[in-house]
Design a protein around this motif. Structure first.
Motif, PDB file in Angstrom:
ATOM      1  N   MET A 149       0.971  -1.491  -0.262  1.00  0.00           N
ATOM      2  CA  MET A 149       0.232  -0.273  -0.346  1.00  0.00           C
ATOM      3  C   MET A 149       0.798   1.053  -0.559  1.00  0.00           C
ATOM      4  N   GLN A 150       1.831   1.178   0.632  1.00  0.00           N
ATOM      5  CA  GLN A 150       2.492   2.506   1.049  1.00  0.00           C
ATOM      6  C   GLN A 150       2.365   3.411   1.207  1.00  0.00           C
ATOM      7  N   PRO A 151       1.770   3.146   2.809  1.00  0.00           N
ATOM      8  CA  PRO A 151       0.646   4.512   3.273  1.00  0.00           C
ATOM      9  C   PRO A 151       1.346   5.460   3.778  1.00  0.00           C
ATOM     10  N   LYS A 152       0.997   6.663   3.748  1.00  0.00           N
ATOM     11  CA  LYS A 152       1.326   7.981   3.641  1.00  0.00           C
ATOM     12  C   LYS A 152       2.318   8.249   5.377  1.00  0.00           C
ATOM     13  N   VAL A 153       1.438   8.009   6.135  1.00  0.00           N
ATOM     14  CA  VAL A 153       1.531   7.449   7.237  1.00  0.00           C
ATOM     15  C   VAL A 153       1.059   5.927   7.544  1.00  0.00           C
ATOM     16  N   THR A 154       2.047   5.539   8.221  1.00  0.00           N
ATOM     17  CA  THR A 154       1.741   3.796   9.178  1.00  0.00           C
ATOM     18  C   THR A 154       2.378   4.354  10.922  1.00  0.00           C
ATOM     19  N   PHE A 155       0.708   3.613  11.988  1.00  0.00           N
ATOM     20  CA  PHE A 155       1.345   4.019  12.972  1.00  0.00           C
ATOM     21  C   PHE A 155       1.005   2.783  13.456  1.00  0.00           C
ATOM     22  N   ILE A 156       2.028   2.846  14.893  1.00  0.00           N
ATOM     23  CA  ILE A 156       2.154   1.000  15.171  1.00  0.00           C
ATOM     24  C   ILE A 156       1.703   1.340  17.136  1.00  0.00           C
ATOM     25  N   CYS A 157       1.184   0.720  17.397  1.00  0.00           N
ATOM     26  CA  CYS A 157       0.978   1.144  18.591  1.00  0.00           C
ATOM     27  C   CYS A 157       1.688   0.172  19.467  1.00  0.00           C
ATOM     28  N   ASN A 158       2.452   0.472  20.670  1.00  0.00           N
ATOM     29  CA  ASN A 158       3.814  -0.202  20.689  1.00  0.00           C
ATOM     30  C   ASN A 158       4.641  -0.241  22.612  1.00  0.00           C
ATOM     31  N   PRO A 159       3.738  -1.364  23.065  1.00  0.00           N
ATOM     32  CA  PRO A 159       2.742  -1.823  23.045  1.00  0.00           C
ATOM     33  C   PRO A 159       1.360  -1.794  23.047  1.00  0.00           C
ATOM     34  N   ASN A 160      -0.067  -1.832  22.383  1.00  0.00           N
ATOM     35  CA  ASN A 160      -1.120  -1.389  21.619  1.00  0.00           C
ATOM     36  C   ASN A 160      -1.849  -1.382  23.176  1.00  0.00           C
ATOM     37  N   ASN A 161      -2.523   0.059  23.235  1.00  0.00           N
ATOM     38  CA  ASN A 161      -4.264   0.596  23.289  1.00  0.00           C
ATOM     39  C   ASN A 161      -4.803  -0.426  22.488  1.00  0.00           C
TER      40      ASN A 161
END
Ligand code: PMP
Length: 357
Positions: A149-161
């Motif tokens: 996809m090559q998203p413009k921004v990717t979010f990773i929540c780590n540890p995830n909420n």
């Protein structure tokens, strides 16, 4: 007001609702049970420096003294830090810096609502990779999605909420390598994870932006101090849309003092919360029909057979928890881990004790 006055992209937006808390045991927002003023050395230094604070002067626009201590704490250089009014402001700055209307913004789901709300308000196309069963995220699937996809921004929540799920740094590195664009790693809860920060990956992956906060492990939610750690050029880009005086003088001072005492503060707060998390997870999982998911953060997601009944029981026990009503989180309740006393009370309530009926 005429609804047509609103910007097109926010006309159908649901606000991020924060309910009024009426209960006295508050475990709905992953706050610390510790008040920073209970640390005598922090208290003394803060109030002594507060006395000489010039209220008539604007704060340092770039919070340089704070950035210097945050840099030392996070293992980065001062020019790799941008301080903001909570991690929330940093999330907004990232999106305002990089996203055009119509751009893809990728998240995993479920996760912290703010990424999707702000991205949608900017007219982004928010795409989500759903978790596998039991709220386990699939790093391979996520990485392949990023790559394709090559998203413009990717979010990773780590540890995830809200799930507490943790991806190891190898997975974060592989996802960063798959993207030609910025990849955000929100580490609001990293101090509870027992894992190193993704800051160590910045040398190799200059598209990473790490978001941290003093709201959780440092117990400073009321002071609103968050920060980004990223390459110098990314930090400069994030300041393009930053308000000049985004972080007030009192918060800057508190941040400087608190981070200066980080060892003492974290030594007292983190191990207690982690021990209570282990205890509470094990005890809740002994109860029939209840599933407490393993968490690397200061909260636990709990699935119960009858969400509304447990919610009512928690209220009767004077406890405010975070309740999820629908979708994959139906019948799920997120509880912040605080003291052993509260843990014992929760076990009574979840086991259908006196507050349940
Ligand atoms: N990221 C995550 C994952 C969070 O849960 C929160 C707070 N709930 C934040 C960022 C924002 O924290 P703050 O603005 O208090 O720094």
């Amino acid at each position: 007001m005429n609804n047509r006055w609103l910007r097109d992209t926010i006309r159908n937006l649901e606000p991020y609702a924060v309910p009024v808390v009426r209960e006295s045991i508050v475990i709905n927002a992953n706050e610390s049970p510790y008040n920073i003023f209970d640390f005598p050395a922090v208290r003394a230094e803060f109030f002594s420096r507060l006395r000489s604070l010039a209220s008539n002067r604007y704060p340092d626009p770039m919070a340089q003294e704070l950035c210097a201590v945050l840099a030392a704490y996070a293992g980065a250089a001062p020019d790799q830090i941008l301080a903001g009014n909570g991690g929330d402001e940093i999330i907004g700055l990232v999106l305002h810096t990089f996203v055009n209307p119509g751009d893809d913004v990728l998240i995993h789901s479920p996760t912290f609502d703010v990424y999707g709300i702000v991205a949608a308000s900017l007219g982004a196309n928010v795409c989500a990779v759903p978790d596998d069963h039991d709220f386990q995220r699939n790093a391979d699937v996520f990485r392949k999605t990023v790559h394709a996809m090559q998203p413009k921004v990717t979010f990773i929540c780590n540890p995830n909420n809200p799930t507490g799920h943790l991806w190891p740094l190898e997975d974060i590195a592989a996802i960063a390598a798959a993207s030609d664009n910025p990849v955000v790693v929100d580490e609001a809860y990293v101090e509870f994870s027992g894992q190193d920060s993704a800051v160590s990956l910045l040398k190799k992956h200059d598209n990473l932006i790490i978001i941290r906060t003093l709201s959780k492990a440092f117990g400073l939610a009321g002071f609103r101090i968050g920060y980004a750690v990223a390459g110098k050029r990314v930090i400069n880009a994030l300041t393009l849309t930053k308000e000049a005086y985004n972080l007030n003088s009192v918060s800057q001072l508190m941040g400087i003092v608190a981070v200066g005492h980080s060892e003492e503060i974290l030594r007292q707060t983190v191990p207690t919360v982690v021990a209570n998390r282990t205890y509470l997870t094990a005890e809740l999982n002994r109860l029939e029909g209840i599933r407490a998911y393993d968490s690397a953060a200061n909260f636990i997601l709990v699935k119960v057979p009858d969400g509304p009944a447990v919610t009512a029981a928690l209220k009767r026990a004077d406890i405010c928890a975070r309740v999820y009503g629908d979708g994959v989180l139906a019948d799920c309740i997120r509880i912040s881990v605080t003291t052993r006393e509260v843990a014992e009370l929760l076990i009574t309530v979840f086991s259908g004790g006196k507050h349940y009926a």
